[in-house]
Scaffold this active site. Structure first.
Site, PDB file in Angstrom:
ATOM      1  N   LYS A 128       8.608   0.194   4.964  1.00 41.32           N
ATOM      2  CA  LYS A 128       8.133   1.444   4.335  1.00 41.32           C
ATOM      3  C   LYS A 128       9.382   2.014   3.571  1.00 41.32           C
ATOM      4  CE  LYS A 128       5.843   5.461   4.756  1.00 41.32           C
ATOM      5  NZ  LYS A 128       4.765   6.540   5.795  1.00 41.32           N
ATOM      6  N   GLY A 188       1.005  -1.261   0.161  1.00 41.12           N
ATOM      7  CA  GLY A 188       0.006  -0.064   0.110  1.00 41.12           C
ATOM      8  C   GLY A 188       0.853   1.298  -0.038  1.00 41.12           C
ATOM      9  N   LYS A 189       0.229   2.507  -0.122  1.00 36.51           N
ATOM     10  CA  LYS A 189       0.687   3.597  -0.081  1.00 36.51           C
ATOM     11  C   LYS A 189       0.544   4.384   1.358  1.00 36.51           C
ATOM     12  CE  LYS A 189       2.141   5.117  -4.491  1.00 36.51           C
ATOM     13  NZ  LYS A 189       3.490   4.712  -3.870  1.00 36.51           N
ATOM     14  N   GLY A 190       1.689   4.966   1.810  1.00 36.25           N
ATOM     15  CA  GLY A 190       1.427   5.737   3.148  1.00 36.25           C
ATOM     16  C   GLY A 190       1.841   7.004   2.869  1.00 36.25           C
ATOM     17  N   ASN A 191       2.020   7.892   3.799  1.00 30.82           N
ATOM     18  CA  ASN A 191       2.542   9.164   3.751  1.00 30.82           C
ATOM     19  C   ASN A 191       4.037   9.451   3.417  1.00 30.82           C
ATOM     20  OD1 ASN A 191       0.228  11.239   4.288  1.00 30.82           O
ATOM     21  ND2 ASN A 191       0.099  10.086   6.010  1.00 30.82           N
ATOM     22  N   PHE A 192       4.277   9.951   2.542  1.00 29.54           N
ATOM     23  CA  PHE A 192       5.779   9.899   2.358  1.00 29.54           C
ATOM     24  C   PHE A 192       6.502   8.671   1.720  1.00 29.54           C
ATOM     25  CE2 PHE A 192       5.224  13.524   4.314  1.00 29.54           C
ATOM     26  CZ  PHE A 192       5.376  13.585   5.785  1.00 29.54           C
ATOM     27  N   GLY A 193       5.777   7.825   1.356  1.00 29.59           N
ATOM     28  CA  GLY A 193       6.392   6.472   0.611  1.00 29.59           C
ATOM     29  C   GLY A 193       5.521   5.252   0.635  1.00 29.59           C
ATOM     30  N   SER A 194       5.910   4.085  -0.155  1.00 27.62           N
ATOM     31  CA  SER A 194       5.049   3.021  -0.346  1.00 27.62           C
ATOM     32  C   SER A 194       5.539   1.881   0.713  1.00 27.62           C
ATOM     33  CB  SER A 194       5.237   2.605  -1.647  1.00 27.62           C
ATOM     34  OG  SER A 194       6.550   2.250  -1.860  1.00 27.62           O
ATOM     35  N   ASP A 217      -3.714  12.204  10.707  1.00 30.73           N
ATOM     36  CA  ASP A 217      -4.096  11.589   9.683  1.00 30.73           C
ATOM     37  C   ASP A 217      -4.712  10.451   9.853  1.00 30.73           C
ATOM     38  OD1 ASP A 217      -2.661  10.273   6.468  1.00 30.73           O
ATOM     39  OD2 ASP A 217      -4.390  11.232   6.947  1.00 30.73           O
TER      40      ASP A 217
HETATM   41  C1  LIG Z   1      -1.446   2.572   6.183  1.00 30.99           C
HETATM   42  C2  LIG Z   1      -1.181   3.073   4.888  1.00 30.99           C
HETATM   43  C3  LIG Z   1       0.218   2.431   4.479  1.00 30.99           C
HETATM   44  N1  LIG Z   1       0.320   1.050   4.486  1.00 30.99           N
HETATM   45  C4  LIG Z   1       0.782   0.190   5.476  1.00 30.99           C
HETATM   46  C5  LIG Z   1       0.392  -1.081   5.017  1.00 30.99           C
HETATM   47  C6  LIG Z   1       0.770  -2.440   5.903  1.00 30.99           C
HETATM   48  N2  LIG Z   1       0.067  -3.389   5.206  1.00 30.99           N
HETATM   49  C7  LIG Z   1       0.216  -4.663   5.866  1.00 30.99           C
HETATM   50  N3  LIG Z   1      -0.250  -5.712   5.731  1.00 30.99           N
HETATM   51  C8  LIG Z   1      -1.404  -5.898   4.430  1.00 30.99           C
HETATM   52  C9  LIG Z   1      -1.521  -4.679   3.457  1.00 30.99           C
HETATM   53  C10 LIG Z   1      -2.400  -5.149   2.533  1.00 30.99           C
HETATM   54  C11 LIG Z   1      -2.796  -6.161   2.164  1.00 30.99           C
HETATM   55  C12 LIG Z   1      -3.631  -6.613   1.091  1.00 30.99           C
HETATM   56  O1  LIG Z   1      -4.182  -7.848   0.998  1.00 30.99           O
HETATM   57  N4  LIG Z   1      -4.076  -5.461   0.140  1.00 30.99           N
HETATM   58  C13 LIG Z   1      -4.914  -6.058  -0.909  1.00 30.99           C
HETATM   59  C14 LIG Z   1      -2.553  -7.277   2.971  1.00 30.99           C
HETATM   60  C15 LIG Z   1      -1.620  -7.231   4.207  1.00 30.99           C
HETATM   61  N5  LIG Z   1       0.892  -4.716   7.229  1.00 30.99           N
HETATM   62  C16 LIG Z   1       1.671  -3.679   7.372  1.00 30.99           C
HETATM   63  N6  LIG Z   1       2.342  -3.454   8.670  1.00 30.99           N
HETATM   64  C17 LIG Z   1       2.786  -2.434   8.735  1.00 30.99           C
HETATM   65  C18 LIG Z   1       2.356  -1.411   7.729  1.00 30.99           C
HETATM   66  C19 LIG Z   1       1.517  -2.418   6.913  1.00 30.99           C
HETATM   67  C20 LIG Z   1      -0.201  -0.945   4.022  1.00 30.99           C
HETATM   68  N7  LIG Z   1      -0.239   0.150   3.552  1.00 30.99           N
END
Ligand SMILES: CCCn1cc(-c2nc(Nc3ccc(C(=O)NC)cc3)nc3[nH]ccc23)cn1
Length: 303
Positions: free
Chosen positions: A49, A23-29, A143
């Site tokens: 990240k 996924g995408k967060g603030n300042f990075g992916s 946020d």
């Molecule tokens: C919050 C915005 C930034 N961000 C952080 C994460 C993140 N995701 C996940 N697990 C995750 C994510 C997506 C899926 C999925 O199936 N997607 C279709 C499955 C598992 N674990 C994380 N630990 C720490 C950050 C973090 C993703 N984006």
């Protein structure tokens, strides 16, 4: 051997194997990686990240985010694992625990039919507890939104992405932002829109918006931005969208009650959205009110 080799928070880039984006967060992916020093696929999965330096974000901002997460220890906040310095130390990555169930938005969309109001209230109370903990350290998240909440299990959610988090100076009760980057204004309290003023009470406003997202099952058709833009009308020129948003909030428009939402829950949201920040409840009040509603739910379970 040297202490560095015992430092569990130091991840060597050569052992960090990329799997896929998360996924995408603030300042990075954020990417899923396996840290596999033995090279036999027995290493653990981690969420990494990577800083994407652009006009808004600098390495300094990212270092602050890393520092922030590294000192937070709370069941309702995503766990810090460490850092990975890239060769030549030109950049760094933040290593966190991997939460397999992903973001709250995806989870609510995929589990719409078996998530009950009671479970939404459980998630809300956990976010509330995480925010209470942040407040004890004088942090404002800035946020708080469903997109920044992760699902650890069917009965546990965690707050993630501390890219915009700031510490309130000890001589003030708020944080003033100078350059508001791409601001999530549809989650912002009026004082944040009008004066870039952020406090625990502006986080409470955003928490109310997260409650709304939860009780709308994070449905994109009723997401806060879409509902606000419908109210504003699409004359996006004059005056600016944030000015128009500030106007309708000043005129007491608020996000409408989600379909089939209990009055007590919508009432909670309205408390978070009181115009004057001093009259908004604090996170511990909110937590108590949520627990009380959950009790009532338990006593008279809906059919
Ligand atoms: C919050 C915005 C930034 N961000 C952080 C994460 C993140 N995701 C996940 N697990 C995750 C994510 C997506 C899926 C999925 O199936 N997607 C279709 C499955 C598992 N674990 C994380 N630990 C720490 C950050 C973090 C993703 N984006």
């Amino acid at each position: 051997i040297s202490p560095a080799q015992h430092d569990q928070t130091l991840f060597e880039e050569r052992h960090l194997r990329y799997i896929h984006p998360l996924g995408k967060g603030n300042f990075g992916s954020v990417e899923l990686c396996r840290y596999d020093p033995l090279g036999d696929n027995t290493g653990e999965l981690v969420a990494v990240k990577k800083l994407q330096p652009n006009k808004q974000s600098t390495l300094e901002d990212f270092k602050k985010e890393v520092k922030t997460l590294s000192i937070l220890h709370c069941d309702y906040i995503v766990k810090y694992r460490g850092v990975c310095y890239s060769t030549g130390r030109l950049s760094m990555s933040l290593v966190m625990e991997y939460l397999p169930n992903g973001s709250l938005i995806g989870y609510m969309e995929n589990n719409r039919h078996n998530v009950t109001p009671r479970r939404m209230l459980l998630f809300a109370s956990q976010i509330c507890k995480g925010m209470e903990y942040l407040q004890t350290l004088r942090y404002v998240h800035r946020d708080l939104a469903a997109r920044n909440i992760l699902v650890a299990s069917e009965s546990l959610v965690k707050i993630a992405d501390f890219g915009l988090t700031k510490v309130i100076p000890c001589d003030k009760e708020y944080y003033r932002v100078t350059q508001p980057g791409e601001s999530p204004i549809f989650w912002y309290a009026p004082e944040s829109i009008n004066e870039s003023r952020f406090s625990h009470k502006s986080d409470v406003w955003s928490f109310g918006v997260v409650l709304h997202e939860l009780f709308c099952y994070c449905d994109t058709n009723s997401n806060p931005k879409r509902l606000c833009m419908q109210e504003i009308g699409h004359n996006v020129q004059s005056p600016s969208i944030s000015m128009q948003l500030a106007n309708i909030l000043k005129n007491n428009w608020r996000l409408p009650a989600p379909p089939n939402c209990q009055p007590k829950v919508y009432n909670l949201m309205k408390q978070c959205w009181v115009y004057n920040f001093e009259e908004r409840p604090c996170f511990s009040d909110l937590g108590n009110q949520i627990e009380t509603i959950m009790q009532d739910e338990r006593e008279s379970p809906k059919g």
